[in-house]
Design an enzyme around this catalytic site. Structure first.
Site, PDB file in Angstrom:
ATOM      1  N   LYS A 131      42.763  24.256  45.530  1.00  0.00           N
ATOM      2  CA  LYS A 131      41.389  24.624  45.192  1.00  0.00           C
ATOM      3  C   LYS A 131      40.965  23.862  43.935  1.00  0.00           C
ATOM      4  CE  LYS A 131      38.804  28.950  44.348  1.00  0.00           C
ATOM      5  NZ  LYS A 131      38.962  30.423  44.222  1.00  0.00           N
ATOM      6  N   LEU A 189      32.548  30.561  41.098  1.00  0.00           N
ATOM      7  CA  LEU A 189      33.651  31.152  41.876  1.00  0.00           C
ATOM      8  C   LEU A 189      33.347  32.571  42.358  1.00  0.00           C
ATOM      9  CD1 LEU A 189      36.718  30.157  39.627  1.00  0.00           C
ATOM     10  CD2 LEU A 189      35.700  28.816  41.472  1.00  0.00           C
ATOM     11  N   SER A 215      35.966  32.533  47.338  1.00  0.00           N
ATOM     12  CA  SER A 215      35.609  31.283  46.735  1.00  0.00           C
ATOM     13  C   SER A 215      36.583  30.153  47.082  1.00  0.00           C
ATOM     14  CB  SER A 215      35.548  31.456  45.212  1.00  0.00           C
ATOM     15  OG  SER A 215      36.798  31.751  44.678  1.00  0.00           O
ATOM     16  N   ILE A 236      39.910  36.945  42.682  1.00  0.00           N
ATOM     17  CA  ILE A 236      39.571  37.988  41.705  1.00  0.00           C
ATOM     18  C   ILE A 236      38.807  39.117  42.377  1.00  0.00           C
ATOM     19  CG2 ILE A 236      37.359  37.019  40.910  1.00  0.00           C
ATOM     20  CD1 ILE A 236      38.150  37.860  38.062  1.00  0.00           C
ATOM     21  N   GLY A 237      38.292  38.850  43.592  1.00  0.00           N
ATOM     22  CA  GLY A 237      37.571  39.894  44.315  1.00  0.00           C
ATOM     23  C   GLY A 237      37.758  39.731  45.814  1.00  0.00           C
ATOM     24  N   GLY A 238      38.664  38.796  46.167  1.00  0.00           N
ATOM     25  CA  GLY A 238      38.931  38.540  47.584  1.00  0.00           C
ATOM     26  C   GLY A 238      39.038  37.056  47.920  1.00  0.00           C
ATOM     27  N   SER A 239      38.964  36.207  46.919  1.00  0.00           N
ATOM     28  CA  SER A 239      38.728  34.782  47.142  1.00  0.00           C
ATOM     29  C   SER A 239      39.853  33.993  47.809  1.00  0.00           C
ATOM     30  CB  SER A 239      38.343  34.109  45.818  1.00  0.00           C
ATOM     31  OG  SER A 239      37.038  34.485  45.448  1.00  0.00           O
TER      32      SER A 239
END
Lengths: 564, 564
Positions: A131, A189, A215, A236-239
């Site tokens: 990434k 992101l 992201s 951090i939230g599903g990326s």
């Protein structure tokens, strides 16, 4: 003459595309209407049989060949460079291309093998995509920001530009991996879709009506097209899990402190209430295990102060193998126990996601495992606390990046408005941290309490849950992150496993559904069987904190029964 | 009629003292001039020979007796209640006394043993003292705040008052420990001396001119007087190690996430850049190991979301034993390697501390171990970053506690002014977190680089360092925390080991010393051989993050050679 952000973006975009060798170019890419699915048979037309054989092998299979010397690093690397170039033209998934450096590295690996009759390490000759948060020598890191072009994380003349490498990059090189490209991200992101003002939108190759996720969306699309066997994203939230799920891949969100994030670019760096973590996406569970165990063999805790000294615990995998091996045993002690989260109390999963969940539950039950309903403490409280952590700085960090070029926010970034807003104070942040700890404690005790619900007095091993309410998001319709985000707040280990594809005949839209609120309504209305037909549908298997060994073992098992 | 804070404090003080049984009372406590040292022979006059035998055994020795049933929990508990009562009268070290509940608990343990012919757990019948941050049923937690009297952490009518227990308390009870008192702290906890407006000043029993240390000062004085065999304190800037060092005890600051802090009262709760940790102080290293291994056997990671799943790693202890066992071996592979920090570049240690450091170095070298000079990255940068983390909220938290009663700050709390000041913003805090991570990385790489300096290519095992520039602080003269604080910022494991006592003939004041700055000068001028004569002098042995097993093994070895 002032150069506009549009010009800078265009220049960068052109320079990326210019790195695609002529012989890899596709004359004309069909529209999504003409060709919804560009994976499999479609992309095969541009590849040789040998290239298909190599690129459709999983990372663990490839490594077996390259580590034993039966496949050359050169041949493998070339095949993936070719397929990655095709993938980028089809899905718009690359930010940096460095095929030439990769080919050079591959040749050196082959020379090493020829001379020493052994591989450099367990990832000898394995191409790994990254990434665009990883710093790799020779190329830059824009993270989707126009203002970061020609800088090091937005700063000029740091001496680190195109020279500095992230800690994990150093480790991957030590292990023998071949690095060849960096993949697209949404700027900031903070989106489950991947779009930025440099390369535009990253499409889902399996169904180009849909997003590749974010992201780590470039990873999702690239690996989904088999332009990479394994790559690293962040979450951090599903990326990590979102692009894995949307592209029919396996992906793991490890708990904080397991893998080295040291020396990577990031958004809101220093926000430490909920930390972003780094982890792999791949085409099989053994691929995920291979790269994680390889990295841990490098003792990352000696080079990243955030990493915990925790070598791979093989005994924890074995325990799962033992339980699975004795399933159906008369003593009934040999089964796995799952909790199933069918609805988080806030937003209803759409029909194909419900079907995927049901299928996993049925298969497990049929084989003698136990599945109880997961009735956790309020997920609303979890999401409210989680959202606060992302705006401590009032958007200061991301706006300072936008300001460098004057580029506008993409509409996908709902978290921030068009200018910075009020920052949180020290005591506000402390209060959020206390709330998060209390939520984790409450959830933990709920998990402990399942010993009283299961038939054998053992608590649940893993939760089966949707990763998102939809199989993949439609552009600008990623309306709800609750199913992925709760895992980040709790710092749990979660592995995404693909289950099925949308079948418009089977997965018909709900009729007469009465949504709970506007968000639930938006998600409900976004589902259209015609548009979604053929899309991947996945679930996540969620374990407690730092249960990477256990969760990969469970994911591998669940995957094996789904494939039967 | 309004009750003043003075009256509330007096009432609470009286109620504590009223819980000392008449037969335990000392008619007249001599002044420090009359009787500097009230440990050993002095306190023996109030005890029976049997009581002395019991209370002067270390926790691990006591547990051997109580776990095997050769000593009754009742007899042991009574002896410690007696000695703790004496200790409080001599050093002012208790906040809560619950001897009656302890005796009841001890009887139940004896009954259990009689019935089942086995102990409840590895701490069966072992008295354990607790700093007044632990919540224990039946008593309150004031943490030295007048405004917390009759509340739960400052709040009234929460339903938790005198009922709620901290997670570690639950575990200690499961293990069979007997809880009987809570020990004094400075209000705010942010001082290396222990003083508050309720019980006043906690004195150093070995030399009553001096402080018992802080913030776990009550633990230091109590265990120093053998009124407890082992107790738990907390450490955010030295608060376990300072009282351990000042009272000739062993104390460990574990790294974050090793032992459960869940459900304890705290200052600035939610500040999570540098976390306070909980850990034991005792009269021997095996005592520390006993309580830590016992707690880990309770799997605290299932009940405290901040704890890492890391059972005690016996193999890491064994590795040290092996190295130590082969010292002097011709291969020279069997030695330990130490770095010695003689001066942190900011404040010079006083003569007795220098002598203690030198003695440890000499003994180790004499036995064939290697000691290199520790020349780390800037400690000034470490301290500057560390100090910022303590004032994120501008003193809001501690001032809200003062406001409840109107009591004034003690002069020992230099960190906060008489009213709250400006809070840090989200982006300020993020910047500090990034700085801390960079410092940790830099320090880590320095540590790694010692492989190139040592004779056998292995990096340093532990740092030998002062814990404070003085053997103990004189009242209102704790002018420098740098030697303890750097460990907290780096999140390293550190064990305090007593080395010697001040000898005014040997440890004469430096003549003609030119201080580096005002702080160095203040420390230099605070040393007076006459005043310090007889005080304990200790060092700390600092290891990397989460090296509790290794560091206790090394501390035990160093202690053994110092005792020879």
């Amino acid at each position: 003459m002032v150069i506009t952000w549009q010009q800078r973006a265009q220049e960068k975009r052109d320079s990326i595309n210019a790195l695609i060798p002529k012989e890899y170019r596709i004359d004309r890419v069909p529209s999504a209407e003409e060709q919804r699915d560009v994976t499999g048979k479609y992309i095969h037309q541009f590849l040789t049989e040998r290239e298909i054989e190599i690129t459709e092998s999983s990372a663990d299979e490839i490594a077996k060949h390259t580590v034993s010397g039966s496949w050359s690093a050169f041949e493998v690397t070339k095949a993936f460079c070719h397929r990655a170039a095709l993938a980028h033209q089809l899905a718009n998934c690359l930010h940096e291309i460095f095929f030439e450096a990769a080919i050079e590295d591959a040749k050196k690996l082959d020379d090493y093998f020829a001379e020493h009759k052994k591989p450099i390490g367990p990832l000898h000759g394995l191409p790994v995509s990254l990434k665009d948060q990883f710093h790799v020598k020779g190329v830059e890191t824009t993270m989707g920001y126009v203002g970061w072009i020609d800088t090091f994380q937005g700063e000029k003349n740091t001496g680190k530009e195109k020279v500095f490498e992230s800690e994990m990059v150093r480790e991957l090189r030590n292990l023998g991996a071949v690095l060849y490209c960096k993949t697209s991200v949404p700027h900031t992101l903070m989106s489950g879709e991947t779009r930025n003002n440099i390369i535009g939108y990253t499409w889902n190759p399996k169904n180009r009506n849909l997003s590749a996720g974010g992201s780590s969306g470039g990873e999702g699309a690239l690996i989904g097209l088999r332009g990479s066997p394994v790559g690293f994203g962040t979450d951090i939230g599903g990326s990590i899990r979102i692009p894995a799920a949307f592209n029919g891949l396996y992906g793991i969100r490890p708990s904080t402190g397991r893998l080295p994030y040291e020396g990577m670019a990031n958004s809101m760096d220093g926000q430490n209430s909920i930390l972003s973590v780094v982890g792999p996406l791949a085409t099989s569970v053994p691929s995920l295990r291979l790269v994680i165990t390889a990295l841990l063999s490098q003792e990352p805790w000696l080079h990243d102060p955030m990493v915990i000294e925790m070598p791979w615990r093989y005994e924890q995998e074995k325990e799962i193998h033992k339980l699975v091996g004795s399933v159906g045993d008369a003593s009934r002690a040999g089964k796995l126990i799952f909790g199933v989260l069918k609805h988080d109390g806030l937003v209803a999963p759409t029909p194909p996601v419900r079907r995927a969940i049901d299928r996993v539950v049925e298969e497990l039950k049929r084989l003698g495992h136990e599945v109880i309903e997961w009735k956790p403490p309020s997920h609303r409280k979890i999401l409210e606390a989680g959202l606060k952590t992302w705006v401590y700085d009032g958007g200061e960090d991301v706006h300072s990046a936008f300001k460098l070029s004057g580029e506008p926010l993409i509409p996908q970034i709902a978290l921030y408005s068009d200018k910075p807003f009020e920052q949180a104070k020290g005591s506000d942040i402390a209060a959020v941290n206390v709330t998060i700890r209390q939520i984790r404690k409450e959830y933990m005790e709920y998990w402990n309490s399942t010993t009283g619900v299961t038939s054998i007095g053992r608590p649940v091993d893993a939760i089966i849950a949707p990763l998102a309410p939809f199989p993949a998001a439609r552009p600008e319709k990623y309306n709800y992150y609750g199913y992925s985000m709760f895992v980040n707040l709790l710092d749990y280990t979660s592995v995404v496993v693909p289950v099925t594809v949308v079948d418009k005949e089977v997965d018909q839209a709900d009729v007469g559904y009465e949504p709970l609120d506007e968000i639930d309504k938006a998600v409900y209305e976004s589902y259209d069987p015609e548009i979604y037909d053929g899309a991947h549908v996945s679930v996540q298997l969620v374990g407690r904190k730092l249960q990477e060994e256990k969760m990969l073992a469970i994911a591998e098992y669940v995957d094996s029964i789904l494939k039967k």
